[in-house]
Design a protein around this motif. Structure first.
Motif, PDB file in Angstrom:
ATOM      1  N   THR A  25       0.828  -1.394  -0.092  1.00  0.00           N
ATOM      2  CA  THR A  25       0.119  -0.004   0.072  1.00  0.00           C
ATOM      3  C   THR A  25       0.929   1.380   0.098  1.00  0.00           C
ATOM      4  OG1 THR A  25      -1.762  -1.069   1.101  1.00  0.00           O
ATOM      5  CG2 THR A  25      -1.756   1.356   1.476  1.00  0.00           C
ATOM      6  N   ILE A  26       0.367   2.101  -0.740  1.00  0.00           N
ATOM      7  CA  ILE A  26       1.150   3.545  -0.935  1.00  0.00           C
ATOM      8  C   ILE A  26       0.470   4.653   0.012  1.00  0.00           C
ATOM      9  CG2 ILE A  26       1.836   5.567  -2.572  1.00  0.00           C
ATOM     10  CD1 ILE A  26       1.842   2.901  -4.720  1.00  0.00           C
ATOM     11  N   ILE A  27       1.298   5.242   0.531  1.00  0.00           N
ATOM     12  CA  ILE A  27       0.679   6.445   1.318  1.00  0.00           C
ATOM     13  C   ILE A  27       1.378   7.849   0.892  1.00  0.00           C
ATOM     14  CG2 ILE A  27       0.122   5.225   3.407  1.00  0.00           C
ATOM     15  CD1 ILE A  27       2.484   6.740   4.880  1.00  0.00           C
ATOM     16  N   GLU A  28       0.653   8.771   0.965  1.00  0.00           N
ATOM     17  CA  GLU A  28       1.179   9.932   0.514  1.00  0.00           C
ATOM     18  C   GLU A  28       1.126  11.028   1.503  1.00  0.00           C
ATOM     19  OE1 GLU A  28      -1.921  12.293  -1.475  1.00  0.00           O
ATOM     20  OE2 GLU A  28      -0.208  13.430  -3.008  1.00  0.00           O
ATOM     21  N   MET A  29       2.471  11.391   2.100  1.00  0.00           N
ATOM     22  CA  MET A  29       2.371  12.221   3.186  1.00  0.00           C
ATOM     23  C   MET A  29       2.377  13.590   2.659  1.00  0.00           C
ATOM     24  SD  MET A  29       5.502  10.740   5.540  1.00  0.00           S
ATOM     25  CE  MET A  29       6.884  11.081   4.143  1.00  0.00           C
ATOM     26  N   ILE A  30       1.606  14.339   3.076  1.00  0.00           N
ATOM     27  CA  ILE A  30       1.558  15.974   2.700  1.00  0.00           C
ATOM     28  C   ILE A  30       1.695  17.017   4.132  1.00  0.00           C
ATOM     29  CG2 ILE A  30       0.078  17.724   1.844  1.00  0.00           C
ATOM     30  CD1 ILE A  30      -1.571  15.294   0.416  1.00  0.00           C
ATOM     31  N   SER A  31       2.608  17.988   3.981  1.00  0.00           N
ATOM     32  CA  SER A  31       2.820  18.773   4.909  1.00  0.00           C
ATOM     33  C   SER A  31       2.969  20.208   4.237  1.00  0.00           C
ATOM     34  CB  SER A  31       3.912  18.323   6.044  1.00  0.00           C
ATOM     35  OG  SER A  31       5.056  18.819   5.284  1.00  0.00           O
ATOM     36  N   PRO A  32       2.103  21.246   5.093  1.00  0.00           N
ATOM     37  CA  PRO A  32       2.112  22.714   4.546  1.00  0.00           C
ATOM     38  C   PRO A  32       3.546  23.253   4.591  1.00  0.00           C
ATOM     39  CG  PRO A  32       1.072  22.439   6.730  1.00  0.00           C
ATOM     40  CD  PRO A  32       1.438  20.977   6.311  1.00  0.00           C
ATOM     41  N   GLY A  33       3.577  23.834   3.399  1.00  0.00           N
ATOM     42  CA  GLY A  33       4.927  24.709   3.540  1.00  0.00           C
ATOM     43  C   GLY A  33       4.580  26.249   3.904  1.00  0.00           C
ATOM     44  N   GLU A  34       5.496  26.967   3.920  1.00  0.00           N
ATOM     45  CA  GLU A  34       5.385  28.581   4.142  1.00  0.00           C
ATOM     46  C   GLU A  34       4.152  28.990   2.968  1.00  0.00           C
ATOM     47  OE1 GLU A  34       7.263  29.871   6.387  1.00  0.00           O
ATOM     48  OE2 GLU A  34       6.225  31.774   6.356  1.00  0.00           O
ATOM     49  N   GLY A  35       3.219  29.812   3.524  1.00  0.00           N
ATOM     50  CA  GLY A  35       2.090  30.294   2.397  1.00  0.00           C
ATOM     51  C   GLY A  35       1.165  29.392   2.301  1.00  0.00           C
ATOM     52  N   CYS A  36       1.312  28.222   2.807  1.00  0.00           N
ATOM     53  CA  CYS A  36       0.018  27.463   2.199  1.00  0.00           C
ATOM     54  C   CYS A  36      -1.129  27.622   2.721  1.00  0.00           C
ATOM     55  CB  CYS A  36       0.471  25.765   2.583  1.00  0.00           C
ATOM     56  SG  CYS A  36      -0.700  24.432   2.515  1.00  0.00           S
ATOM     57  N   LYS A  37      -2.211  27.623   1.997  1.00  0.00           N
ATOM     58  CA  LYS A  37      -3.733  27.955   2.279  1.00  0.00           C
ATOM     59  C   LYS A  37      -4.631  26.960   2.455  1.00  0.00           C
ATOM     60  CE  LYS A  37      -3.111  33.092   1.016  1.00  0.00           C
ATOM     61  NZ  LYS A  37      -1.916  32.822   0.256  1.00  0.00           N
ATOM     62  N   LEU A  38      -4.114  25.616   2.074  1.00  0.00           N
ATOM     63  CA  LEU A  38      -4.883  24.539   1.916  1.00  0.00           C
ATOM     64  C   LEU A  38      -5.459  24.183   3.119  1.00  0.00           C
ATOM     65  CD1 LEU A  38      -3.251  22.006  -0.851  1.00  0.00           C
ATOM     66  CD2 LEU A  38      -5.280  23.514  -1.152  1.00  0.00           C
ATOM     67  N   PHE A  39      -4.771  24.283   4.360  1.00  0.00           N
ATOM     68  CA  PHE A  39      -5.165  23.600   5.540  1.00  0.00           C
ATOM     69  C   PHE A  39      -5.447  24.820   6.806  1.00  0.00           C
ATOM     70  CE2 PHE A  39      -2.391  20.465   3.525  1.00  0.00           C
ATOM     71  CZ  PHE A  39      -3.282  19.428   3.050  1.00  0.00           C
ATOM     72  N   SER A  40      -6.531  24.805   7.150  1.00  0.00           N
ATOM     73  CA  SER A  40      -6.937  25.533   8.446  1.00  0.00           C
ATOM     74  C   SER A  40      -6.261  25.160   9.603  1.00  0.00           C
ATOM     75  CB  SER A  40      -8.396  25.596   8.669  1.00  0.00           C
ATOM     76  OG  SER A  40      -8.839  24.238   9.338  1.00  0.00           O
ATOM     77  N   GLU A  41      -6.150  26.216  10.446  1.00  0.00           N
ATOM     78  CA  GLU A  41      -5.239  26.054  11.676  1.00  0.00           C
ATOM     79  C   GLU A  41      -6.173  24.923  12.549  1.00  0.00           C
ATOM     80  OE1 GLU A  41      -2.702  27.079  12.951  1.00  0.00           O
ATOM     81  OE2 GLU A  41      -2.571  28.033  11.073  1.00  0.00           O
ATOM     82  N   LYS A  42      -7.502  25.023  12.464  1.00  0.00           N
ATOM     83  CA  LYS A  42      -8.129  23.843  13.088  1.00  0.00           C
ATOM     84  C   LYS A  42      -7.555  22.327  12.540  1.00  0.00           C
ATOM     85  CE  LYS A  42     -13.284  22.592  14.127  1.00  0.00           C
ATOM     86  NZ  LYS A  42     -14.296  22.696  13.589  1.00  0.00           N
ATOM     87  N   PHE A  43      -7.614  22.389  11.239  1.00  0.00           N
ATOM     88  CA  PHE A  43      -7.221  21.181  10.620  1.00  0.00           C
ATOM     89  C   PHE A  43      -6.041  20.633  11.203  1.00  0.00           C
ATOM     90  CE2 PHE A  43      -5.831  18.425   7.188  1.00  0.00           C
ATOM     91  CZ  PHE A  43      -6.699  17.674   6.778  1.00  0.00           C
ATOM     92  N   ARG A  44      -5.026  21.697  10.952  1.00  0.00           N
ATOM     93  CA  ARG A  44      -3.572  21.292  11.269  1.00  0.00           C
ATOM     94  C   ARG A  44      -3.374  20.951  12.692  1.00  0.00           C
ATOM     95  NH1 ARG A  44       0.224  25.835   8.129  1.00  0.00           N
ATOM     96  NH2 ARG A  44      -1.194  26.037   6.392  1.00  0.00           N
ATOM     97  N   ALA A  45      -4.233  21.517  13.517  1.00  0.00           N
ATOM     98  CA  ALA A  45      -4.237  21.131  15.140  1.00  0.00           C
ATOM     99  C   ALA A  45      -4.540  19.928  15.543  1.00  0.00           C
ATOM    100  CB  ALA A  45      -4.912  22.275  16.037  1.00  0.00           C
ATOM    101  N   GLN A  46      -5.391  19.009  14.611  1.00  0.00           N
ATOM    102  CA  GLN A  46      -5.706  17.822  14.944  1.00  0.00           C
ATOM    103  C   GLN A  46      -4.617  16.714  14.420  1.00  0.00           C
ATOM    104  OE1 GLN A  46      -9.676  16.894  12.999  1.00  0.00           O
ATOM    105  NE2 GLN A  46      -9.948  19.005  12.815  1.00  0.00           N
ATOM    106  N   GLY A  47      -3.577  17.058  14.005  1.00  0.00           N
ATOM    107  CA  GLY A  47      -2.252  16.526  13.801  1.00  0.00           C
ATOM    108  C   GLY A  47      -2.295  15.404  12.824  1.00  0.00           C
ATOM    109  N   SER A  48      -1.222  14.326  12.404  1.00  0.00           N
ATOM    110  CA  SER A  48      -0.977  13.513  11.489  1.00  0.00           C
ATOM    111  C   SER A  48      -2.300  12.637  11.448  1.00  0.00           C
ATOM    112  CB  SER A  48       0.165  12.961  11.681  1.00  0.00           C
ATOM    113  OG  SER A  48       1.263  13.768  11.486  1.00  0.00           O
ATOM    114  N   ARG A  49      -2.734  12.304  10.303  1.00  0.00           N
ATOM    115  CA  ARG A  49      -3.852  11.465  10.175  1.00  0.00           C
ATOM    116  C   ARG A  49      -4.317  11.006   8.466  1.00  0.00           C
ATOM    117  NH1 ARG A  49      -5.554  16.404  10.972  1.00  0.00           N
ATOM    118  NH2 ARG A  49      -7.457  17.193   9.892  1.00  0.00           N
ATOM    119  N   PRO A  50      -4.894  10.221   8.198  1.00  0.00           N
ATOM    120  CA  PRO A  50      -5.318   9.764   6.919  1.00  0.00           C
ATOM    121  C   PRO A  50      -6.485  10.978   6.452  1.00  0.00           C
ATOM    122  CG  PRO A  50      -5.926   7.924   8.149  1.00  0.00           C
ATOM    123  CD  PRO A  50      -4.955   8.956   8.937  1.00  0.00           C
TER     124      PRO A  50
END
Ligand code: NI
Length: 140
Positions: free
Chosen positions: A53-78
């Motif tokens: 099985t392949i997983i794709e890790m995605i983490s926000p860089g400087e200036g990323c607008k894809l994920f809200s603070e609330k979303f980020r605060a929930q930590g790593s997850r699929p």
């Protein structure tokens, strides 16, 4: 359709990479920075040999607008499953007629050999990613 990968949101891709290795994943691709979306992306595969099985890790860089603070605060997850399909436009139309919403128009994904991806949302399924079937001989 067939499942291509499971997308994991991670806050810190370097640390996530090391932890995924501890549970049996190996690096499938190099970590790249997607300049359009301002995200770091790396693919990992479960197990030393092909076919896992392949997983794709995605983490926000400087200036990323894809994920809200609330979303980020929930930590790593699929957070999404990506399905490979023969004809992207056809599949989008088909799912739209089944009341799925197109939430991101098809666009090339640099991390997957510029194959096009689109995101849709189903009320009882959540977010899904559609990936156009590869046409060349590249790994992705
Ligand atoms: Ni994905």
């Amino acid at each position: 359709m067939k499942i291509h990968h499971i997308g994991y949101f991670v806050n810190d891709i370097e640390k996530a990479r090391e932890d995924f290795k501890k549970i049996g994943y190996v690096e499938k691709s190099r970590c790249i920075f997607d300049e359009i979306r301002k995200i770091f992306i790396q693919f990992m595969r479960f197990g030393e040999t092909g076919g896992g099985t392949i997983i794709e890790m995605i983490s926000p860089g400087e200036g990323c607008k894809l994920f809200s603070e609330k979303f980020r605060a929930q930590g790593s997850r699929p957070y999404h499953i990506c399905y490979e399909c023969e004809n992207l436009e056809e599949k989008i139309r088909e799912l739209q007629s089944e009341n799925f919403l197109l939430i991101r128009e098809p666009q090339p994904a640099p991390a997957i050999g510029n194959r096009r991806v689109a995101f849709m949302y189903g009320e009882n399924v959540g977010q899904i990613e559609l990936l156009e079937l590869k046409t060349g001989g590249k790994e992705f």
